[in-house]
Design a protein around this motif. Structure first.
Motif, PDB file in Angstrom:
ATOM      1  N   VAL A 626       0.804  -1.222   0.000  1.00  0.00           N
ATOM      2  CA  VAL A 626       0.000   0.000   0.000  1.00  0.00           C
ATOM      3  C   VAL A 626       0.838   1.274   0.000  1.00  0.00           C
ATOM      4  O   VAL A 626       0.301   2.376  -0.078  1.00  0.00           O
ATOM      5  CB  VAL A 626      -0.967   0.039   1.205  1.00  0.00           C
ATOM      6  CG1 VAL A 626      -1.858  -1.187   1.198  1.00  0.00           C
ATOM      7  CG2 VAL A 626      -0.197   0.132   2.517  1.00  0.00           C
ATOM      8  N   ASP A 627       2.137   1.094   0.106  1.00  0.00           N
ATOM      9  CA  ASP A 627       3.006   2.268   0.095  1.00  0.00           C
ATOM     10  C   ASP A 627       3.274   2.640  -1.353  1.00  0.00           C
ATOM     11  O   ASP A 627       4.292   2.270  -1.930  1.00  0.00           O
ATOM     12  CB  ASP A 627       4.313   1.941   0.819  1.00  0.00           C
ATOM     13  CG  ASP A 627       5.203   3.167   0.922  1.00  0.00           C
ATOM     14  OD1 ASP A 627       4.701   4.280   0.686  1.00  0.00           O
ATOM     15  OD2 ASP A 627       6.395   3.009   1.219  1.00  0.00           O
ATOM     16  N   GLN A 648      -1.822   0.219  11.395  1.00  0.00           N
ATOM     17  CA  GLN A 648      -0.474  -0.225  11.023  1.00  0.00           C
ATOM     18  C   GLN A 648       0.082   0.626   9.889  1.00  0.00           C
ATOM     19  O   GLN A 648       1.233   1.059   9.929  1.00  0.00           O
ATOM     20  CB  GLN A 648      -0.539  -1.691  10.595  1.00  0.00           C
ATOM     21  CG  GLN A 648       0.781  -2.253  10.092  1.00  0.00           C
ATOM     22  CD  GLN A 648       0.606  -3.645   9.504  1.00  0.00           C
ATOM     23  OE1 GLN A 648      -0.080  -4.479  10.081  1.00  0.00           O
ATOM     24  NE2 GLN A 648       1.200  -3.883   8.346  1.00  0.00           N
ATOM     25  N   PHE A 649      -0.753   0.862   8.907  1.00  0.00           N
ATOM     26  CA  PHE A 649      -0.286   1.660   7.773  1.00  0.00           C
ATOM     27  C   PHE A 649       0.004   3.086   8.209  1.00  0.00           C
ATOM     28  O   PHE A 649       0.971   3.704   7.783  1.00  0.00           O
ATOM     29  CB  PHE A 649      -1.335   1.665   6.658  1.00  0.00           C
ATOM     30  CG  PHE A 649      -1.602   0.303   6.093  1.00  0.00           C
ATOM     31  CD1 PHE A 649      -0.630  -0.698   6.123  1.00  0.00           C
ATOM     32  CD2 PHE A 649      -2.835   0.003   5.524  1.00  0.00           C
ATOM     33  CE1 PHE A 649      -0.879  -1.962   5.596  1.00  0.00           C
ATOM     34  CE2 PHE A 649      -3.091  -1.254   4.993  1.00  0.00           C
ATOM     35  CZ  PHE A 649      -2.115  -2.241   5.037  1.00  0.00           C
ATOM     36  N   ASP A 650      -0.882   3.567   9.041  1.00  0.00           N
ATOM     37  CA  ASP A 650      -0.685   4.919   9.530  1.00  0.00           C
ATOM     38  C   ASP A 650       0.645   5.028  10.265  1.00  0.00           C
ATOM     39  O   ASP A 650       1.400   5.977  10.076  1.00  0.00           O
ATOM     40  CB  ASP A 650      -1.821   5.271  10.497  1.00  0.00           C
ATOM     41  CG  ASP A 650      -2.662   6.417   9.969  1.00  0.00           C
ATOM     42  OD1 ASP A 650      -2.279   7.017   8.949  1.00  0.00           O
ATOM     43  OD2 ASP A 650      -3.705   6.701  10.566  1.00  0.00           O
ATOM     44  N   ASP A 651       0.875   4.057  11.100  1.00  0.00           N
ATOM     45  CA  ASP A 651       2.116   4.058  11.870  1.00  0.00           C
ATOM     46  C   ASP A 651       3.328   3.986  10.960  1.00  0.00           C
ATOM     47  O   ASP A 651       4.410   4.455  11.302  1.00  0.00           O
ATOM     48  CB  ASP A 651       2.147   2.875  12.836  1.00  0.00           C
ATOM     49  CG  ASP A 651       1.109   3.027  13.938  1.00  0.00           C
ATOM     50  OD1 ASP A 651       0.609   4.157  14.114  1.00  0.00           O
ATOM     51  OD2 ASP A 651       0.797   2.025  14.613  1.00  0.00           O
ATOM     52  N   ALA A 652       3.118   3.384   9.828  1.00  0.00           N
ATOM     53  CA  ALA A 652       4.224   3.261   8.890  1.00  0.00           C
ATOM     54  C   ALA A 652       4.374   4.519   8.043  1.00  0.00           C
ATOM     55  O   ALA A 652       5.175   4.556   7.113  1.00  0.00           O
ATOM     56  CB  ALA A 652       4.012   2.045   8.001  1.00  0.00           C
ATOM     57  N   GLY A 678      -9.102  11.918  -1.981  1.00  0.00           N
ATOM     58  CA  GLY A 678      -7.669  11.787  -2.149  1.00  0.00           C
ATOM     59  C   GLY A 678      -6.850  12.229  -0.947  1.00  0.00           C
ATOM     60  O   GLY A 678      -5.627  12.294  -0.994  1.00  0.00           O
ATOM     61  N   ARG A 679      -7.563  12.515   0.126  1.00  0.00           N
ATOM     62  CA  ARG A 679      -6.804  12.931   1.304  1.00  0.00           C
ATOM     63  C   ARG A 679      -6.021  11.754   1.877  1.00  0.00           C
ATOM     64  O   ARG A 679      -5.008  11.926   2.543  1.00  0.00           O
ATOM     65  CB  ARG A 679      -7.736  13.518   2.352  1.00  0.00           C
ATOM     66  CG  ARG A 679      -8.253  14.878   1.918  1.00  0.00           C
ATOM     67  CD  ARG A 679      -8.693  15.661   3.097  1.00  0.00           C
ATOM     68  NE  ARG A 679      -9.791  14.961   3.755  1.00  0.00           N
ATOM     69  CZ  ARG A 679     -10.716  15.585   4.456  1.00  0.00           C
ATOM     70  NH1 ARG A 679     -10.672  16.879   4.598  1.00  0.00           N
ATOM     71  NH2 ARG A 679     -11.676  14.912   5.027  1.00  0.00           N
ATOM     72  N   VAL A 680      -6.522  10.593   1.622  1.00  0.00           N
ATOM     73  CA  VAL A 680      -5.729   9.405   1.945  1.00  0.00           C
ATOM     74  C   VAL A 680      -5.779   8.549   0.696  1.00  0.00           C
ATOM     75  O   VAL A 680      -6.709   8.652  -0.102  1.00  0.00           O
ATOM     76  CB  VAL A 680      -6.292   8.588   3.135  1.00  0.00           C
ATOM     77  CG1 VAL A 680      -6.353   9.431   4.388  1.00  0.00           C
ATOM     78  CG2 VAL A 680      -7.636   7.991   2.785  1.00  0.00           C
ATOM     79  N   ASN A 681      -4.802   7.736   0.541  1.00  0.00           N
ATOM     80  CA  ASN A 681      -4.795   6.879  -0.634  1.00  0.00           C
ATOM     81  C   ASN A 681      -5.099   5.441  -0.287  1.00  0.00           C
ATOM     82  O   ASN A 681      -5.194   4.580  -1.157  1.00  0.00           O
ATOM     83  CB  ASN A 681      -3.420   6.946  -1.328  1.00  0.00           C
ATOM     84  CG  ASN A 681      -3.371   8.074  -2.334  1.00  0.00           C
ATOM     85  OD1 ASN A 681      -4.404   8.543  -2.794  1.00  0.00           O
ATOM     86  ND2 ASN A 681      -2.168   8.497  -2.683  1.00  0.00           N
ATOM     87  N   THR A 778       9.838   0.364   3.300  1.00  0.00           N
ATOM     88  CA  THR A 778       8.528   0.721   3.782  1.00  0.00           C
ATOM     89  C   THR A 778       8.553   0.676   5.275  1.00  0.00           C
ATOM     90  O   THR A 778       9.344   0.004   5.855  1.00  0.00           O
ATOM     91  CB  THR A 778       7.521  -0.296   3.291  1.00  0.00           C
ATOM     92  OG1 THR A 778       8.138  -1.543   3.448  1.00  0.00           O
ATOM     93  CG2 THR A 778       7.156  -0.032   1.900  1.00  0.00           C
ATOM     94  N   ALA A 779       7.665   1.329   5.814  1.00  0.00           N
ATOM     95  CA  ALA A 779       7.582   1.322   7.267  1.00  0.00           C
ATOM     96  C   ALA A 779       8.917   1.721   7.860  1.00  0.00           C
ATOM     97  O   ALA A 779       9.433   1.086   8.677  1.00  0.00           O
ATOM     98  CB  ALA A 779       7.211  -0.062   7.745  1.00  0.00           C
TER      99      ALA A 779
END
Length: 779
Positions: A626-627, A648-652, A678-681, A778-779
DNA sequence: AAAAAAT
């Protein structure tokens, strides 16, 4: 509740829909500088509609055109003291009722309302279930009102003013995320103003409409009251168009004929004999058209698309079998229901079938729907055909064009004529193939026709209902249909859970033509006596097969039973198979079954891949996937996991939000909007987002958990590759799941390579669309 | 397991 009223009055709205404030502000600023806090509070929801606001504002200024319309104005004492005394009073009380409802929670408690002195007949009706909804009374009411245009205007105005609220309601959710709403609101005033829309406002898209609105204030004001009439006038005029239509209709009818042509072939294949039988049966059926006669609409059921392919149905009802057929060009499903022709009435039929399969054709229940024989529509067939050719009125056609639908997609070309002909329809169209318009446009046309020459009374009961499995889908459908309905002066409203009822009930009291919502709240309101479907002549089930799943079908059945006798039923879904049997048996009569030819995965624009991974790598691989640039939709099986992944994604460092049933509606709406805007993908969702949700540019769908059902796979993957765009679907599985996965794909008729992947695999980079060389961790 | 009413 009582508490809520006051306290909330001031605050709540803010809490409720913070966004409104913002949007509203802008809107107001532009339009009318002055707005009082009270209004804000009350109308905050409505803000956008501007109608209410407009009305109020106008009151002082342009007042008189709108005057009637603005309920709030009336309330405040702006009350129009017009000639038609009788009507007025009614109005005032009705208006009050409507307003009260709209204010709902804040202003009064339900009980209080009922007790309220101004409970009028309406109220009684609505509130008193035992009474049910008195049609007669309404009719009477209507009868009295009909008087003059003035009265009419009043109604109009009134509705309009209130309108905003409804919209806002929906808007509440949508507003933030979807300009569409704005669109609607703006569109509203301009319903009739096609030209304006064309001129550009419309195309500008949602926002555009609003603006357009601004541009033509006068018209709106004016038209506001008169519009309705104009619309009607248009109708007749249209009739002129229709004059032409006949030809078109013929053309349309031909389509079915084509289908018939197809049939022969099928018959040749082996269904021949049956067909004859069927023919025989058909006659009988018509004989009891008496039943159907009620359906004033349907006249043309002449063509029956359905063939009883019982025999053919030898195959197991398994989806796989079904699908197998599908790929075959056209046709695929057969929903044999010849016996239907025999049966005296739907109900009887059900009883018969279930109890004893006595008829010749007696198909066992389970078998019956295994195969649906559908007329397939080839893209070529519809080449050059326009929406107008299909029988839609000019206003609707123009609106569609404004929405970007210049020419009909195959599924639309197939179903529109059938719907207009009053037939029950079962239609399957691949995800993103335009199903909403396929049923929405003709539905609007039909509702319009059914009330041609009648006025839209205050408090009228809805003429059509559209059921969807999720709130988001209901909202989305309304977003598509509302502009169409508005273009001809019809009103829609959303009825779904998770939000206060007040506004929804208020809208219903004022009168709407088309209700769009989810089963729970709709049934709730029916039971409360606040929603009367007895005059509902068209019912649509979107994602019909899903609606038929265990636990969902019963409420749906109960709701459908509340609709008018012989009401037209339309079932749409990307995956339509025997699961709809429960509904088809009971509610559909000689349905036309359509699907689009060549809609198999081969023609799809979606690339499917399966990554076989080690469970311990899963989290990191997901983060890596997702990155990326571009919108990614991740599906998780449970709500908790969806939340966990989003975190988790947010933390990354990858902004992500979740969407699932544990979130309150405001968050659901907000989070979905964050993706669309589009504020988040990255959006991590449960299957609540699997069906119907349309976000323009999702180019990657990641299935963190493999689905259990092939249909789920199809729907999830259908969130990408919309309307011909390309998309990619990646499913993560562990080695142990390979077999199950391959079976599922087989059923879905999807070819997807299974690839072993490890954490730092270039494969991940490739799938994510990152350049392999990019050595980004990533992350 | 999820979704769909509200409490």
């Amino acid at each position: 509740m009582p508490k809520n009223k006051k306290p909330r009055g001031g605050r709540p709205s803010a809490n409720f829909e913070p966004r409104y404030g913002a949007n509203k502000t802008s809107f107001h600023d532009r339009h009318a500088g002055g707005r009082d806090s009270a209004r804000d509070t009350r109308d905050s929801r409505d803000s956008r509609g501007g109608r209410a606001d407009a009305g109020e504002r106008r009151t002082p200024a342009a007042g008189f055109d709108r005057r009637p319309g603005s309920r709030s104005a009336s309330h405040r004492g702006y009350r129009p003291a017009e000639e038609g005394g009788a009507p007025k009073q009614r109005w005032s009380s009705q208006e009050r009722a409507g307003r009260d409802e709209a204010r709902g929670i804040r202003n009064r408690a339900e009980s209080g309302r009922r007790e309220a002195p101004h409970n009028r007949d309406d109220r009684l009706r609505y509130n008193d279930r035992s009474t049910g909804f008195d049609r007669p009374r309404r009719d009477d009411r209507g009868g009295q009102r009909p008087t003059g245009p003035g009265t009419y205007r009043d109604e109009r105005g009134g509705q309009r003013d209130e309108r905003p609220r409804r919209d806002d309601r929906g808007a509440g959710t949508q507003r933030q995320g979807f300009r569409d709403n704005d669109h609607r609101d703006g569109g509203r005033p301009g319903r009739d103003d096609r030209r304006d829309q064309r001129s550009g406002g419309f195309r500008d898209d949602r926002g555009g409409q609003r603006f357009s609105r601004d541009d033509r204030p006068q018209r709106d004001d004016r038209g506001a009251s008169e519009r309705p009439r104009f619309n009607r006038d248009d109708r007749p005029a249209r009739s002129g168009d229709r004059t032409e239509r006949p030809r078109f209709d013929r053309a349309a009818s031909e389509r079915p004929r084509f289908d018939r042509d197809d049939r022969p072939r099928r018959d040749d294949r082996g269904a021949g004999p049956r067909r004859d039988d069927r023919g025989g049966y058909e006659r009988p059926e018509r004989s009891y058209d008496a039943d159907r006669a009620r359906r004033a609409f349907d006249r043309d059921r002449t063509q029956r698309s359905i063939e009883g392919g019982r025999d053919e149905r030898s195959r197991p009802s398994t989806g796989g079998a079904y699908r197998t057929d599908r790929p075959r060009p056209l046709t695929s499903d057969t929903r044999g229901r010849p016996s239907r022709n025999e049966r005296p009435s739907r109900n009887d039929w059900n009883a018969t079938s279930s109890a004893a399969p006595a008829k010749k054709f007696e198909p066992t229940d389970d078998v019956v729907h295994e195969r649906l024989e559908a007329k397939s529509v080839a893209a070529v067939e519809v080449d050059g055909v326009t929406f107008g050719d299909l029988g839609l009125g000019s206003n609707i056609v123009e609106t569609l064009v404004g929405m970007g639908a210049a020419t009909p997609f195959p599924i639309q070309a197939a179903s529109i004529p059938a719907v207009l002909a009053g037939r029950d329809v079962l239609a399957r169209g691949r995800t993103g193939s335009g199903k909403t318009i396929a049923f929405g446009a003709p539905l609007v046309e039909r509702v319009l026709q059914s009330q041609a020459g009648k006025r839209r009374e205050f408090g009228r009961s809805p003429r059509a209902i559209i059921l969807a499995p999720t709130r988001e889908l209901a909202l989305q459908i309304d977003r598509t249909i509302q502009p169409i309905a508005r273009s001809v002066g019809l009103f829609t409203t959303q009825i779904y859970g998770g939000v206060p009822q007040g506004r929804q009930v208020g809208a219903l009291k004022k009168g709407v033509d088309i209700v769009i919502g989810t089963p729970g709240r709709i049934e709730d309101l029916i039971n409360q006596g606040k929603l009367d479907l007895s005059d509902c002549r068209i019912a649509v089930l979107d994602e019909a097969d899903h609606m038929c799943e265990l636990g969902f079908v019963e409420p749906v059945q109960r709701i459908l039973r509340h609709t008018a006798d012989g009401s037209q039923k339309l079932l749409f879904s990307a995956t339509l198979d025997r699961e709809v049997a429960a509904l088809v048996d009971e509610f559909l009569v000689d349905p036309a079954v359509y699907e689009v030819a060549g809609e198999d995965q081969d023609s799809s624009t979606i690339e499917h891949r399966v990554l076989v991974i080690e469970h311990r790598d899963k989290a990191d691989i997901l983060t890596s996937l997702v990155d990326r640039d571009g919108k990614t939709l991740v599906f998780a099986r449970t709500r908790a996991y969806a939340d966990m992944l989003a975190e988790q994604f947010d933390d990354a460092g990858i902004p992500a939000v979740s969407l699932h049933g544990d979130l309150n509606q405001a968050k659901r709406t907000r989070n979905l909007e964050r993706l669309t805007s589009g504020r988040v993908n990255v959006l991590v969702a449960t299957d609540v987002a699997a069906r119907g949700i349309h976000v323009d540019d999702i180019d990657l769908v990641v299935q963190a958990d493999a689905p259990d059902e092939y249909k789920t796979y199809l729907h999830r993957s259908g969130r990408t590759g919309r309307a011909g765009r390309s998309g990619r679907v990646v499913t993560l599985i562990t080695r142990q799941r390979q077999r199950r996965m391959s079976e599922l794909l087989e059923r879905a008729e999807i070819d997807a390579p299974f690839e072993n992947a490890r954490l730092d695999d270039d494969l991940i980079e490739e799938i994510a669309g990152r350049v392999p060389t990019t050595a980004d961790l990533t992350a």
